[in-house]
Design an enzyme around this catalytic site. Sequence first.
Site, PDB file in Angstrom:
ATOM      1  CG  ASP A   1      -1.863   1.135   1.240  1.00  0.00           C
ATOM      2  OD1 ASP A   1      -2.538   1.425   0.259  1.00  0.00           O
ATOM      3  OD2 ASP A   1      -2.015   1.967   2.117  1.00  0.00           O
ATOM      4  CB  SER A   2       0.150   4.782  -0.764  1.00  0.00           C
ATOM      5  OG  SER A   2      -1.097   5.037  -0.076  1.00  0.00           O
TER       6      SER A   2
ATOM      7  CB  CYS B   1      -9.616   4.389  -0.032  1.00  0.00           C
ATOM      8  SG  CYS B   1      -7.874   4.841   0.825  1.00  0.00           S
TER       9      CYS B   1
ATOM     10  CG  HIS C   1      -5.328   4.727   3.998  1.00  0.00           C
ATOM     11  ND1 HIS C   1      -4.549   4.356   2.778  1.00  0.00           N
ATOM     12  CD2 HIS C   1      -4.534   5.216   4.903  1.00  0.00           C
ATOM     13  CE1 HIS C   1      -3.529   4.579   3.016  1.00  0.00           C
ATOM     14  NE2 HIS C   1      -3.251   5.285   4.065  1.00  0.00           N
TER      15      HIS C   1
HETATM   16  N1  DGL Z   1      -5.021   2.941   0.681  1.00  0.00           N
HETATM   17  C1  DGL Z   1      -4.948   3.457  -0.623  1.00  0.00           C
HETATM   18  C2  DGL Z   1      -5.881   3.217  -1.498  1.00  0.00           C
HETATM   19  O1  DGL Z   1      -6.782   2.043  -1.259  1.00  0.00           O
HETATM   20  C3  DGL Z   1      -4.554   5.065  -0.494  1.00  0.00           C
HETATM   21  C4  DGL Z   1      -3.936   5.564  -1.645  1.00  0.00           C
HETATM   22  C5  DGL Z   1      -3.318   7.023  -1.275  1.00  0.00           C
HETATM   23  O2  DGL Z   1      -2.310   7.016  -0.639  1.00  0.00           O
HETATM   24  O3  DGL Z   1      -3.962   7.838  -1.317  1.00  0.00           O
HETATM   25  O4  DGL Z   1      -6.352   3.915  -2.393  1.00  0.00           O
END
Ligand code: DGL
Length: 270
Positions: A7-8, A194, A196
């Site tokens: 993940d980011s 997302c 998060h």
């Molecule tokens: N968890 C990432 C997603 O599912 C977040 C992306 C981000 O860093 O903006 O999109």
Amino acid sequence: MAVGIFDSGLGGLTVLEAASLRLPDVPFVYFGDNAHAPYGVRDADDVFNLTKAAVERLWDAGCDLVILACNTASAAALRRMQEAGMPQGKRVLGVFVPLIEALTERDWGDNSPPREVAVKHVALFATPATVSSRAFQRELAFRAIGVDVEAQACGGVVDAIEDGDEILAEALVRSHVEALKRKMPNPQAAILGCTHYPLMEQHFQAALGADVKVYSQANLVAQSLANYLERHPKMLGEGTNSMFLTTGDPRRVSDKATQFLRRKISFVAA
Ligand code: DGL
């Protein structure tokens, strides 16, 4: 036999946690690109290049299979990586499909033609990049007809979560839900698009109301991964150790991760 989860930032930990509970004997290597989060405000080329570098790092760590536990990366990079070709024996999977299969009442991998489904009005909450990619709507159109999707780009929520500012994240969730409801007053279902957002799931549910069914990815992706590994046991890879890698400051990221998962998590530099 390790599986990579990318993940980011910290959001993919929601998927990692569900996958570890579902598959307790599988070691997972987690990669959080915290130095470059959020991805949701970056352009597609940027997200592609960052995602590719992270996936290659996970392959080097002994993971043949990598889950992009990031919708933004799944939207901007997955198809492009697959079209460019993977090295022999390596595979990357995204997180959209398990969610859309659940929404459209399909079994895993059911590729039959699109059909009418019970749910007609769906609210999608995702990052600006995921919303503008329209990847959810595209995947949904392959499986269902007559579903009205209203998308809300939830600017700021990922940053607030990454900063550990739950009060700001909650206020933003409430205002994004209000904005969505101005466009679609009575959604039947809401997709948290997302990884998060499961950390804010109770706030989404409270703002949406108890009669809206909230679909969140962690358990759905874990279940799909378990099915996939049953069918492709060789994809477990040769790594044997669980690890948490970050491009950010390992101490700071470990503290935040420990706070989110309520158990000790120790990241090391990627
Ligand atoms: N968890 C990432 C997603 O599912 C977040 C992306 C981000 O860093 O903006 O999109």
